[in-house]
Scaffold this motif. Structure first.
Motif, short mmCIF file in Angstrom:
data_model
loop_
_atom_site.label_atom_id
_atom_site.label_comp_id
_atom_site.label_asym_id
_atom_site.label_seq_id
_atom_site.Cartn_x
_atom_site.Cartn_y
_atom_site.Cartn_z
N LEU A 63 -4.17 37.04 102.28
CA LEU A 63 -4.15 38.43 101.81
C LEU A 63 -2.73 38.97 101.71
O LEU A 63 -1.87 38.63 102.52
CB LEU A 63 -4.96 39.32 102.75
CG LEU A 63 -6.46 39.06 102.85
CD1 LEU A 63 -7.06 39.95 103.93
CD2 LEU A 63 -7.14 39.31 101.51
N GLN A 64 -2.52 39.84 100.75
CA GLN A 64 -1.31 40.64 100.72
C GLN A 64 -1.44 41.72 101.79
O GLN A 64 -2.55 42.10 102.16
CB GLN A 64 -1.13 41.26 99.34
CG GLN A 64 -1.02 40.23 98.22
CD GLN A 64 -1.15 40.84 96.85
OE1 GLN A 64 -1.18 42.06 96.69
NE2 GLN A 64 -1.26 39.99 95.84
N THR A 65 -0.32 42.22 102.28
CA THR A 65 -0.36 43.19 103.37
C THR A 65 -1.20 44.43 103.03
O THR A 65 -2.02 44.85 103.87
CB THR A 65 1.06 43.60 103.79
OG1 THR A 65 1.74 42.43 104.29
CG2 THR A 65 1.03 44.66 104.87
N PRO A 66 -1.06 45.05 101.86
CA PRO A 66 -1.92 46.20 101.55
C PRO A 66 -3.41 45.86 101.59
O PRO A 66 -4.23 46.68 102.01
CB PRO A 66 -1.48 46.60 100.14
CG PRO A 66 -0.08 46.12 100.03
CD PRO A 66 -0.06 44.83 100.79
N GLU A 67 -3.75 44.63 101.18
CA GLU A 67 -5.15 44.20 101.22
C GLU A 67 -5.62 44.06 102.67
O GLU A 67 -6.75 44.44 103.01
CB GLU A 67 -5.33 42.89 100.46
CG GLU A 67 -5.13 43.04 98.96
CD GLU A 67 -5.07 41.70 98.24
OE1 GLU A 67 -5.36 41.67 97.03
OE2 GLU A 67 -4.72 40.68 98.87
N ALA A 68 -4.76 43.49 103.51
CA ALA A 68 -5.11 43.33 104.93
C ALA A 68 -5.34 44.69 105.58
O ALA A 68 -6.27 44.86 106.39
CB ALA A 68 -4.02 42.56 105.66
N LEU A 69 -4.50 45.66 105.25
CA LEU A 69 -4.65 47.01 105.81
C LEU A 69 -5.95 47.66 105.33
O LEU A 69 -6.62 48.35 106.09
CB LEU A 69 -3.45 47.87 105.43
CG LEU A 69 -2.10 47.42 106.00
CD1 LEU A 69 -0.97 48.28 105.45
CD2 LEU A 69 -2.12 47.45 107.52
#
Length: 295
Positions: free
Chosen positions: A195-201
């Protein structure tokens, strides 16, 4: 290299990212014109034939080859699975999504996340067991789609929970064995890596888990600590919901409805902006007479 292999290579190049993006940027593709001439495709159609019709002709030739390439398999999955069974408002497709040290050829997101590994006539099965193991750490279901010649070898290389599909010589997808979900194999940290960080958040927000309030440089470390404690089945649901929004194909639906089957995988794989649709549509609706002047 034999004449047949050279022809196959040139046909495959017609559907490459560089050709597709030329059309998207300028409405013309000198590469397409050169390849069509080299393959003598213009001699098989009238001068009034469109570029779109020549793409279809090239795709039929590519699909009829004894050694079909990955693009043919992608087209079968897009047409028969993504568009044949699902709605782009509720389902999405990701091409070449990373999982561990592997990349799933296609991931389809609907009620769950399903990875598809392509093993065409041009592929070996040497890495298959490792690839499947990587996918099972991230995705709830895994299928392998292969040629008829590979079916037995695939079946002996993967576990019983892995689904098996066969692309027949008539280019139809035959289900040899359905896949089933194996939550015990999913590793939350492997999911995070994909995941990209924004997706993980966003995944954390969907799970009502507090989002770390730390500098960007420490964010991934904090996310690792949190993801390690997540429930695999709940995580999978949040993963699907997140990716369906962040990587949605819904805006592409009007374009995909108008494109020939031969170009739909390219449109999904090599995403273009909405402002480039007009260029692409203009280019493929041009006549081959006009296309010859692009070189």
């Amino acid at each position: 290299m034999t004449v047949a292999n050279i022809e196959h290579t040139l046909l495959a190049r017609l559907f490459s990212a560089s050709v597709f993006k030329e059309f998207a940027k300028t409405g013309k593709s000198p590469q397409f014109a050169r390849l069509a001439d080299e393959l003598q495709l213009t001699s098989e159609v009238p001068a009034s034939a469109t570029v779109s019709e020549v793409f279809d002709l090239a795709f039929r030739k590519l699909r009829a080859k004894q050694v079909r390439n990955e693009y043919v398999y992608q087209a079968a999955l897009v047409q028969n699975v993504l568009l044949g069974r699902h709605n782009l408002q509720t389902a999405s497709l990701i091409a070449e999504m990373r999982a561990g040290k592997s990349k799933a050829d296609i991931v389809i997101l609907n009620g769950t996340a399903t990875a598809y590994e392509i093993k065409s006539e041009r592929d070996t099965l040497v890495r298959l067991s490792k690839q499947v193991a990587d996918y099972q750490r991230v995705f709830a279901k895994v299928y392998v789609i292969s040629s008829e010649d590979h079916c037995d070898g695939v079946a002996s290389s993967v576990g019983a929970e892995v689904g098996l599909l066969c692309l027949t010589r008539w280019n139809r997808i035959s289900t040899v064995r359905e896949a089933f979900e194996n939550w015990e194999l999913i590793e939350p940290l492997a999911v995070l890596e994909s995941l990209q960080t924004p997706e993980a958040l966003e995944v954390l927000r969907l799970l009502d888990v507090a989002v770390p309030d730390v500098p960007n440089g420490r964010m991934r470390t904090e996310l690792m600590s949190i993801f390690a404690c997540l429930d695999s089945q709940e995580l999978q649901g949040a993963l699907v919901d997140t990716l369906k929004r962040s990587r949605t194909l819904a805006p592409l639906e009007p374009l995909l409805r108008e494109l020939p089957v031969s170009l739909k995988p390219a449109a999904i794989k090599h995403k273009i902006s909405k402002s480039q649709w007009t260029n692409l549509q203009l280019g493929i609706s041009s006549t081959m007479f006009d296309a010859q002047s692009w070189v």
